[in-house]
Design a protein around this motif. Structure first.
Motif, PDB file in Angstrom:
ATOM      1  N   ASP A 105       0.805  -1.216   0.000  1.00 29.36           N
ATOM      2  CA  ASP A 105       0.000   0.000   0.000  1.00 29.36           C
ATOM      3  C   ASP A 105       0.844   1.275   0.000  1.00 29.36           C
ATOM      4  O   ASP A 105       0.327   2.376   0.207  1.00 29.36           O
ATOM      5  N   ASP A 106       2.145   1.141  -0.267  1.00 30.73           N
ATOM      6  CA  ASP A 106       2.989   2.320  -0.460  1.00 30.73           C
ATOM      7  C   ASP A 106       2.551   3.084  -1.705  1.00 30.73           C
ATOM      8  O   ASP A 106       2.225   2.479  -2.746  1.00 30.73           O
ATOM      9  N   ARG A 107       2.582   4.409  -1.630  1.00 36.59           N
ATOM     10  CA  ARG A 107       2.326   5.250  -2.805  1.00 36.59           C
ATOM     11  C   ARG A 107       3.580   5.322  -3.663  1.00 36.59           C
ATOM     12  O   ARG A 107       4.703   5.439  -3.150  1.00 36.59           O
ATOM     13  N   GLU A 121       0.189   9.086  -7.157  1.00 31.92           N
ATOM     14  CA  GLU A 121      -0.824   8.788  -6.139  1.00 31.92           C
ATOM     15  C   GLU A 121      -1.191   7.315  -6.056  1.00 31.92           C
ATOM     16  O   GLU A 121      -1.839   6.903  -5.096  1.00 31.92           O
ATOM     17  N   THR A 123      -0.928   3.169  -5.667  1.00 35.42           N
ATOM     18  CA  THR A 123      -0.186   2.278  -4.774  1.00 35.42           C
ATOM     19  C   THR A 123       0.432   1.124  -5.546  1.00 35.42           C
ATOM     20  O   THR A 123       0.030   0.809  -6.670  1.00 35.42           O
ATOM     21  N   ARG A 125       0.068  -1.997  -4.875  1.00 40.26           N
ATOM     22  CA  ARG A 125      -0.957  -3.023  -5.063  1.00 40.26           C
ATOM     23  C   ARG A 125      -1.787  -2.758  -6.321  1.00 40.26           C
ATOM     24  O   ARG A 125      -2.068  -3.668  -7.104  1.00 40.26           O
ATOM     25  N   ARG A 126      -2.179  -1.501  -6.523  1.00 39.86           N
ATOM     26  CA  ARG A 126      -3.019  -1.179  -7.683  1.00 39.86           C
ATOM     27  C   ARG A 126      -2.237  -1.258  -8.988  1.00 39.86           C
ATOM     28  O   ARG A 126      -2.791  -1.599 -10.032  1.00 39.86           O
ATOM     29  N   SER A 132      -4.759   0.932 -11.327  1.00 43.57           N
ATOM     30  CA  SER A 132      -4.227   2.258 -10.982  1.00 43.57           C
ATOM     31  C   SER A 132      -4.969   3.389 -11.679  1.00 43.57           C
ATOM     32  O   SER A 132      -4.938   4.529 -11.227  1.00 43.57           O
TER      33      SER A 132
END
Length: 550
Positions: A105-107, A121, A123, A125-126, A132
């Motif tokens: 979950d780091d940006r 912006e 993460t 994960r995305r 994203s």
């Protein structure tokens, strides 16, 4: 991917540990080997690797690695794996998460302070799940792109939707992950991938990069694009940030199978990370969901869960598909270097018979009899043309004009006429510069060909999993044909400019007609016949009659 499960279940009948390096085929069940050889005669050229419980039960190669010197494909032949590279990038990210150097979950902007725009912006994960929202391309495959330019290009990408609220497949997103890997690991992305992620449990390194270093050892298959042109040979000097992270790796089918087994059995990443890889993420519907680097299929699809990943469609001319079946810990890999029978289409064709325990279907074999073809140019009432040429008993029909392209390539494979129209509108919006990516694309075209004076639609078709809209570009004093396949958000998924006009090769069907020379039966459902000096083309949408054109 019916074939992925089917192959895994049936090929346990193969015996032996595999032949020595350089051997064309291992000791698979003779019936299967015989069937694959018929597909090789029909056009499959590549390599097959299947294992159960980590033990190789089928390793075989067919066809030609290099037509120019007659070199055959062998079990040691190296193939570019294209977007299968994303599975390796995902594994590298999870390795760094395990080491405490990253969190899912780091940006991205916190990890790379120089990153700006919407990309900052999103993460990790995305990015892994293509949720994203990033839309657009950050570079062309074989044009130099250094790290700073890649970061700048990704910083300039637009967001198609609020991160996490939708899905848009993104090569740029996986290159951003590679940049994050480089920053978090404290070494280069390529050095980290080669020294850590590609390492097999026995200490060997599973391949390398198609372009640049470290490179895989072993002979390389020459890929072939539509029309038979050879693909990129792997001699691009770089910098390689257009492909790093999203599509640059290469290896043998056997090494890819060994790495896949090691990955899902906790020998590349931890058991906890394997859970992350296999846990359903973004829901595609119909029993399919996105996971980091893979697509998961639940038991409702074909009776047992499995994961797949595939790569191809670039300018190398290779196609690769991988399946992991947890039941029995089975791996199936197919790689091909010619488009007539690609790895993915072969799996799709033989899968149902394998699943049912029936003999493998055999390809259609032309009966050798001519069907009265009359080469030349034919015009339709709507103004399009067909150009017919003949080689032996085969004919090739080239279509020019929206009506003739649609007649020769009607919607197929679950793709509708509405899908064609939607892609056409997105392509017009792109090339008329209505989006940021469109403005970049126009600038690239004008750099290469001169001022872009006019864009005209030239027909749409479905091929190799892409809805391709052909366009005629009038740039400077030139008229250029090209095609674009865009995603739902208007991002370029695939493109070729310039390109040859759409053409279809057909063979006699024994009833005075010609049908597509398509052994897998996945191409256009059309027939062509010549009578009374006319050419008649019949397909799902009706019949088109074309008269000889002067």
């Amino acid at each position: 991917m019916v074939a992925a499960v089917a192959l895994a279940g049936v090929l346990g009948a193969c015996t032996g540990d595999g032949d020595a390096p350089g051997t064309v085929a291992a000791r698979c069940d003779p019936r299967l080997d015989a069937a694959f050889r018929t597909w090789a005669r029909a056009g499959f050229s590549g390599s097959i690797a299947i294992s159960t419980g980590g033990r190789s039960v089928c390793l075989a190669a067919y066809g030609s690695a290099n037509d120019a010197d007659g070199t055959p494909n062998t079990v040691d032949t190296v193939f570019a794996i294209g977007s299968v590279t994303k599975a390796f990038t995902a594994a590298a990210v999870l390795e760094l998460v395990e080491d405490g150097r990253l969190a899912l979950d780091d940006r991205a902007g916190d990890l790379l302070p120089e990153l700006t725009g919407p990309a900052a912006e999103v993460t990790v994960r995305r990015l892994l799940l293509h949720t994203s929202g990033l839309s657009g391309s950050h570079g062309e495959d074989h044009r130099p792109l250094d790290r700073a330019a890649a970061l700048a290009a990704i910083s300039g990408l637009e967001s198609a939707f609020r991160p996490g609220s939708g899905y848009a497949y993104s090569n740029a997103g996986y290159t951003l992950l590679a940049l994050i890997i480089e920053k978090a690991s404290g070494t280069t992305y390529r050095r980290y991938t080669a020294s850590r992620t590609l390492r097999l449990p026995d200490g060997r390194i599973a391949g390398g990069f198609w372009d640049g270093r470290p490179a895989p050892t072993g002979p390389r298959a020459v890929g072939h694009l539509d029309g038979g042109r050879p693909g990129a040979r792997g001699d691009f000097a770089g910098p390689h940030w257009a492909l790093d992270g999203n599509g640059g790796l290469a290896m043998t089918a056997g090494d890819l199978a060994a790495w896949t087994y090691a990955l899902f059995t906790g020998r590349v990443v931890s058991a906890e990370s394997v859970e992350t890889l296999t846990r359903p993420g973004y829901d595609h519907g119909k029993g399919r969901s996105e996971t980091p680097g893979w697509v998961a299929h639940d038991a409702s699809v074909h009776g047992t869960p499995f994961l797949t990943t595939a790569g191809g469609g670039g300018d190398v001319g290779h196609d690769v598909v991988v399946a992991w079946v947890p039941e029995g810990r089975r791996v199936i890999v197919m790689a091909s270097n010619k488009p007539k029978v690609s790895a993915e289409s072969l799996l799709a064709k033989v899968g149902p018979a394998l699943l049912a325990g029936k003999p493998l279907p055999t390809p259609h074999v032309p009966n050798g009899a001519g069907a009265g073809a009359r080469p030349g140019k034919y015009g339709s009432k709507a103004g399009g043309t067909f150009d017919v040429t003949a080689t032996g008993h085969r004919i090739t029909v080239t279509a020019t004009g929206i009506d003739t392209v649609t007649a020769l390539f009607p919607p197929s494979g679950g793709v509708s006429a509405a899908d064609f129209r939607a892609n056409e509108q997105r392509v017009l919006a792109l090339l008329n510069g209505r989006t940021e990516e469109g403005r970049k694309e126009r600038a690239t075209l004008e750099r290469d060909f001169g001022p872009l004076r006019r864009v005209a639609l030239a027909g749409t078709l479905f091929r190799d999993g892409d809805v391709r809209t052909y366009v005629t570009l009038m740039a400077g004093t030139k008229t250029i044909i090209g095609w674009y396949s865009l995603d739902a958000e208007g991002g370029v998924g695939a493109a070729e400019v310039p390109a040859a006009p759409p053409a279809l090769t057909l063979v006699p069907d024994g009833a005075g007609r010609y049908r597509p020379d398509d052994p897998t039966g996945t191409g256009p459902a059309v027939t062509v016949e010549f009578r009374n000096g006319r050419m008649t083309l019949t397909g799902p949408g009706g019949t088109t009659v074309a008269e000889p054109a002067g």
